[in-house]
Design a protein around this motif. Structure first.
Motif, PDB file in Angstrom:
ATOM      1  N   GLU A 293       0.840  -1.237  -0.097  1.00 29.50           N
ATOM      2  CA  GLU A 293       0.084  -0.032  -0.003  1.00 29.50           C
ATOM      3  C   GLU A 293       0.902   1.277  -0.093  1.00 29.50           C
ATOM      4  O   GLU A 293       0.582   2.169  -0.705  1.00 29.50           O
ATOM      5  CB  GLU A 293      -0.901   0.116   1.198  1.00 29.50           C
ATOM      6  N   SER A 294       1.781   1.092   0.705  1.00 29.80           N
ATOM      7  CA  SER A 294       2.766   2.448   0.913  1.00 29.80           C
ATOM      8  C   SER A 294       3.310   2.823  -0.256  1.00 29.80           C
ATOM      9  O   SER A 294       3.809   3.707  -0.877  1.00 29.80           O
ATOM     10  CB  SER A 294       3.548   2.280   2.013  1.00 29.80           C
ATOM     11  N   LEU A 295       3.929   1.641  -1.120  1.00 28.44           N
ATOM     12  CA  LEU A 295       4.555   1.812  -2.325  1.00 28.44           C
ATOM     13  C   LEU A 295       3.601   2.304  -3.244  1.00 28.44           C
ATOM     14  O   LEU A 295       4.108   3.234  -4.179  1.00 28.44           O
ATOM     15  CB  LEU A 295       5.253   0.591  -2.867  1.00 28.44           C
ATOM     16  N   ARG A 296       2.397   1.905  -3.527  1.00 34.84           N
ATOM     17  CA  ARG A 296       1.444   2.247  -4.319  1.00 34.84           C
ATOM     18  C   ARG A 296       1.221   3.812  -4.088  1.00 34.84           C
ATOM     19  O   ARG A 296       1.172   4.461  -5.116  1.00 34.84           O
ATOM     20  CB  ARG A 296       0.123   1.498  -3.996  1.00 34.84           C
ATOM     21  N   SER A 297       1.038   4.192  -2.733  1.00 33.26           N
ATOM     22  CA  SER A 297       0.821   5.713  -2.574  1.00 33.26           C
ATOM     23  C   SER A 297       1.942   6.505  -3.066  1.00 33.26           C
ATOM     24  O   SER A 297       1.724   7.733  -3.629  1.00 33.26           O
ATOM     25  CB  SER A 297       0.382   5.848  -1.194  1.00 33.26           C
ATOM     26  N   VAL A 298       3.407   5.768  -3.063  1.00 33.72           N
ATOM     27  CA  VAL A 298       4.463   6.634  -3.729  1.00 33.72           C
ATOM     28  C   VAL A 298       4.486   6.801  -5.080  1.00 33.72           C
ATOM     29  O   VAL A 298       4.573   7.862  -5.439  1.00 33.72           O
ATOM     30  CB  VAL A 298       5.751   5.644  -3.347  1.00 33.72           C
ATOM     31  N   VAL A 299       3.865   5.955  -5.843  1.00 28.98           N
ATOM     32  CA  VAL A 299       3.758   5.908  -7.294  1.00 28.98           C
ATOM     33  C   VAL A 299       2.876   6.989  -7.502  1.00 28.98           C
ATOM     34  O   VAL A 299       2.912   7.799  -8.596  1.00 28.98           O
ATOM     35  CB  VAL A 299       3.238   4.648  -7.803  1.00 28.98           C
ATOM     36  N   ASP A 300       1.690   7.288  -6.712  1.00 25.55           N
ATOM     37  CA  ASP A 300       0.719   8.290  -6.997  1.00 25.55           C
ATOM     38  C   ASP A 300       0.753   9.493  -6.415  1.00 25.55           C
ATOM     39  O   ASP A 300      -0.085  10.311  -6.666  1.00 25.55           O
ATOM     40  CB  ASP A 300      -0.677   7.696  -6.556  1.00 25.55           C
ATOM     41  N   SER A 301       1.845   9.867  -5.796  1.00 25.29           N
ATOM     42  CA  SER A 301       2.272  11.177  -5.301  1.00 25.29           C
ATOM     43  C   SER A 301       3.347  11.724  -5.709  1.00 25.29           C
ATOM     44  O   SER A 301       4.286  10.922  -6.141  1.00 25.29           O
ATOM     45  CB  SER A 301       1.815  11.127  -3.759  1.00 25.29           C
ATOM     46  N   ASP A 302       3.401  13.209  -5.720  1.00 24.89           N
ATOM     47  CA  ASP A 302       4.847  13.658  -5.897  1.00 24.89           C
ATOM     48  C   ASP A 302       5.932  13.725  -4.725  1.00 24.89           C
ATOM     49  O   ASP A 302       5.276  13.479  -3.704  1.00 24.89           O
ATOM     50  CB  ASP A 302       4.907  15.150  -6.279  1.00 24.89           C
TER      51      ASP A 302
END
Ligand code: ATP
Ligand code: MN
Length: 461
Positions: A293-302
């Protein structure tokens, strides 16, 4: 080639007999049936093999089908009544290829400590976690090349033996064919003219300077190769031999450099999440809870971007939390880097414009005369994973920097030539591949994300 277990697990039940090979991972017995799980490393899941003890009865052989044994099985792929797998193999014929006696084969327990496994680096890829690391590492390597190749970067093989005198001195491994018991000397000093290359040579600590040569002819290039540093630090983030990816871009400034770094990290994360879902699930459950989940959010944010000066101001507000006091002019400690990513920004952050004193001579000077166009990418759990900069492209300023740092201009003749002939703005960075794998998998120790770790006082295999 026979289909792999990964391919077989994706098949439908079928009538005909097929042959499957692999190693026994676990085995369990009921009165009439023996179940064993077969792995060939192609994926995390095992193929369950069912042996009807009555129909198939060479007792002597069945007793040797223990954990670790290499076998070949002919059988029929049937629908599995179990929850864990869609299909299983009903064995008709089993051939033992190589036994693994239970009284001596070390991998008997379900879970061994990573410390223990490091001592048997020749067997540890057969475990679930190290097996998953191996597949993720391979997928990530492919993603690295894919990212740069899709963008028209050229892959440059920079030298492993470096004869340029201009890299970071203290941390280098020397390469020599001199007889260490009888070193030729001249005026009390080693006479390197008698050495293999006629001069001192060492293993490369970075391919950057050589990559710059090709950036000045091919614009966008990258290296991806082994790098050696005689790091005396015994940390969970340093190896003596590690792999580094170093892109170098002509006609590029620090902002462009940061954009490439950010896109690159996100690309590899995305590739691994998409292509290694099963392995990532293992890391998510057993190694670093919530990592997917945390990697996914990294992909989606600046990524956050701050200057070193701003970062130090943030750290100074929290001086009490640190062993080393943060102060302007001192290098960021790893505790500072982690604090910035985990506590202040809650995600990856790029720190720019460091004081020139703590950065390399080749970084481009800012107009303030105090800071340079450097950038480090910091991530939670690890701290720095990328170090980069816009390079100094002015001959005068680079020469002045060399003098200021008491470096000999003669040693840098070819590097200075790049500023003498057709010098253009350019920038690049170095990403430590093992740190990236740690970031992707949550593995805490860098020794567990490279097949054969070399660290101070340790190189067995
Ligand atoms: P650190 O401060 O963490 O030791 P560094 O500033 O020496 O790193 P650079 O010279 O900027 O590192 O190298 C670029 C990248 O290479 C680093 O960001 C890191 O990801 C990786 N790296 C550097 N040293 C090592 C090492 N000894 N083992 C593994 N990776 C390393
Ligand atoms: Mn270092």
């Amino acid at each position: 080639m026979r289909p792999s277990i990964k391919e077989i697990l994706a098949m439908k039940p079928e009538e005909k007999s097929r042959t499957v090979s692999g190693w026994v991972r676990t085995r369990r017995d009921s009165k009439n049936v023996c179940f064993f799980e077969l792995s060939d490393g192609s994926c995390l899941k095992n193929l369950q093999v069912i042996v009807d003890k009555e129909k198939y009865n060479p007792e002597a052989l069945l007793s040797k089908l223990t954990t670790g044994a290499g076998v070949e099985v002919d059988g029929i792929l049937v629908e599995s009544p179990g929850q864990n797998q869609p299909v299983e193999l009903q064995a008709a014929e089993i051939r033992l290829l190589g036994e693994a006696p239970a009284d001596s084969y070390p991998l008997q327990k379900k879970r061994h400590s990573f410390e223990f496994l490091r001592e048997i680096a020749h067997l540890r890829p057969r475990t679930n976690a190290l097996g998953a690391v191996t597949r993720v590492r391979s997928a990530a390597s492919y993603a690295v090349h894919k990212f740069y190749q899709e963008r028209g970067f050229f892959y440059i093989h920079t030298p492993i033996i470096s004869a340029s005198d201009c890299e970071g001195a203290g941390e280098m491994f020397q390469v020599t064919t001199l007889d260490l018991n009888n070193i030729p000397k001249e005026d009390g000093k080693v006479d390197y003219s008698k050495d293999f290359f006629g001069k001192q040579a060492s293993l490369t600590v970075s391919g950057q300077l050589e990559a710059e040569i090709y950036a000045m002819s091919h614009s966008n290039v990258y290296t991806f190769g082994p790098t050696f540093r005689a790091e005396n630090s015994n940390t969970a983030r340093h190896l003596a031999e590690f792999w580094m990816i170093e892109p170098e871009m002509a006609f590029c400034n620090l902002d462009g450099d940061m954009d490439v770094a950010e896109d690159f990290i996100k690309y590899v994360i995305k590739y691994v999440l998409e292509n290694c879902a099963e392995d990532m699930d293992l890391f998510n459950k057993f190694i670093e809870k919530g990592i997917v989940e945390s990697l996914r959010s990294v992909v989606d944010s600046d990524f956050h971007r701050v200057t070193y000066t701003e970062a130090v101001r943030e750290l100074e507000k929290n001086t009490g939390s640190f062993e080393f006091k943060p102060s302007w002019g001192a290098d960021l400690q790893s505790e500072h880097e982690k604090f910035l990513t985990e506590k202040v920004f809650g995600g990856p952050v790029i720190v720019t414009d460091y004081p020139k004193e703590i950065k390399a001579f080749y970084m481009k000077m800012n107009d303030d005369g105090k800071t340079v166009r450097a950038m480090d990418v910091l991530v939670p759990r690890l701290g720095e994973i990328i170090g980069g900069s816009q390079r100094e492209d002015s001959l005068d300023r680079l020469t002045a920097r060399l003098e200021e740092m008491n470096l000999d201009k003669k040693d840098y003749w070819w590097y200075l030539d790049l500023r003498r002939y057709g010098s253009v703005p350019h920038a690049g960075f170095g990403l430590g591949f093992e740190r990236l794998i740690q970031y992707l998998t949550g593995m805490q120790n860098i020794r567990d994300v490279i097949p054969f770790p070399r660290t101070v006082h340790s190189a067995e295999f």
